[in-house]
Design a protein around this motif. Sequence first.
Motif, short mmCIF file in Angstrom:
data_model
loop_
_atom_site.label_atom_id
_atom_site.label_comp_id
_atom_site.label_asym_id
_atom_site.label_seq_id
_atom_site.Cartn_x
_atom_site.Cartn_y
_atom_site.Cartn_z
N LEU A 1 7.65 25.06 94.39
CA LEU A 1 7.58 24.99 95.85
C LEU A 1 8.02 26.28 96.53
O LEU A 1 8.05 26.34 97.77
N LEU A 2 8.35 27.29 95.76
CA LEU A 2 8.85 28.53 96.34
C LEU A 2 7.73 29.34 96.99
O LEU A 2 6.56 29.22 96.63
N ARG A 3 8.12 30.18 97.93
CA ARG A 3 7.18 31.14 98.48
C ARG A 3 6.70 32.08 97.38
O ARG A 3 7.43 32.39 96.44
N ASP A 4 5.50 32.54 97.51
CA ASP A 4 4.96 33.48 96.51
C ASP A 4 5.78 34.76 96.46
O ASP A 4 5.88 35.39 95.40
N ASP A 5 6.36 35.14 97.61
CA ASP A 5 7.13 36.37 97.64
C ASP A 5 8.64 36.13 97.58
O ASP A 5 9.43 37.02 97.91
N ALA B 1 12.73 22.24 93.54
CA ALA B 1 11.83 23.23 94.15
C ALA B 1 11.69 24.47 93.27
O ALA B 1 10.61 25.08 93.20
N VAL B 2 12.78 24.85 92.60
CA VAL B 2 12.79 26.09 91.82
C VAL B 2 12.08 25.93 90.48
O VAL B 2 11.48 26.90 89.98
N ARG B 3 12.15 24.76 89.87
CA ARG B 3 11.60 24.58 88.52
C ARG B 3 10.13 25.00 88.48
O ARG B 3 9.29 24.45 89.19
N GLY B 4 9.84 25.98 87.68
CA GLY B 4 8.48 26.48 87.60
C GLY B 4 8.01 27.12 88.89
O GLY B 4 6.80 27.32 89.06
N ARG B 5 8.97 27.40 89.82
CA ARG B 5 8.64 27.96 91.14
C ARG B 5 7.61 27.10 91.87
O ARG B 5 6.80 27.60 92.65
N GLY C 1 7.91 22.77 108.31
CA GLY C 1 8.43 22.75 109.67
C GLY C 1 8.97 21.40 110.11
O GLY C 1 10.09 21.31 110.63
N ARG C 2 8.20 20.33 109.89
CA ARG C 2 8.64 19.01 110.35
C ARG C 2 9.86 18.55 109.58
O ARG C 2 10.77 17.93 110.16
N LEU C 3 9.93 18.85 108.29
CA LEU C 3 11.09 18.46 107.49
C LEU C 3 12.34 19.18 107.99
O LEU C 3 13.40 18.57 108.13
N VAL D 1 17.93 27.63 101.91
CA VAL D 1 17.00 27.03 100.95
C VAL D 1 15.59 26.98 101.53
O VAL D 1 14.61 27.39 100.88
N MET D 2 15.47 26.48 102.76
CA MET D 2 14.14 26.32 103.35
C MET D 2 13.45 27.66 103.58
O MET D 2 12.22 27.73 103.59
N ASP D 3 14.24 28.73 103.73
CA ASP D 3 13.64 30.05 103.87
C ASP D 3 12.92 30.49 102.60
O ASP D 3 12.03 31.34 102.66
N GLN D 4 13.31 29.93 101.47
CA GLN D 4 12.71 30.31 100.19
C GLN D 4 11.54 29.39 99.81
O GLN D 4 10.86 29.64 98.81
N ILE D 5 11.32 28.35 100.58
CA ILE D 5 10.33 27.32 100.22
C ILE D 5 9.10 27.44 101.11
O ILE D 5 9.22 27.54 102.34
N ALA D 6 7.94 27.40 100.48
CA ALA D 6 6.68 27.55 101.22
C ALA D 6 6.07 26.22 101.60
O ALA D 6 5.36 26.11 102.60
#
Length: 209
Positions: free
Chosen positions: A142-146, A136-140, A4-6, A70-75
């Motif tokens: 930072l991605l959301r679990d879903d 963020a994507v490498r090895g998932r 959120g802050r980022l 992008v941020m929508d995909q990151i948890a």
Amino acid sequence: METGRLATFADGVFAIAATLLILNVDTYVRSCAGEHADLAQHLLCGWPSYIAYVVSFLTIGIIWANHHTVMDQIARVDRTFLMLTVGFLMVVAFIPFPTGLVAQSINRPGARAATVTYGITLFLTAAMFNAIWFYAVRGRRLLRDDADERAVRGISRTFVLGPWIYIGATLLAAADPTAGAIAFMLFALFWVIESTAFGRDRSRGDVPP
């Protein structure tokens, strides 16, 4: 660390960068005509700054929209992601400077240096954006679990083209500044159309595998 802050900080930088573009227009219009020219002459001679403003505003706007995708995909984010984002936003905040150079120099001897500087700036923006996303994507990591795998692949395929296209446009600008400036304008229009037509489906995962 939550995102959120980022995202809020990034939105602020995008807003400031887009707002600074209008200052280039004001400066150029005030100085492009002679000392005794009337307002109409100043407004007419300022056409390069109007075009540069539109192109760069669209470019920053599309980068902002893609950043939200992008941020929508990151948890979550970590310190490396934060530092990469700082570098990315630093380049975004720099965009108004070469925009002003292009507006002031497109019909003058400094046109090549101005358009090449603009191209290098946009290349660095695209390269840093790729660094953020693929970290963020490498090895998932930072991605959301879903996070939808098709959406992730769609974003990756789209982003990886950016730096190469900007390299091509910059090389064209080095050979022919006017042609290079037109290429940057067409690329901005392409991103608007691409994002409008396909961006919503890509963020939801409704993209071809």
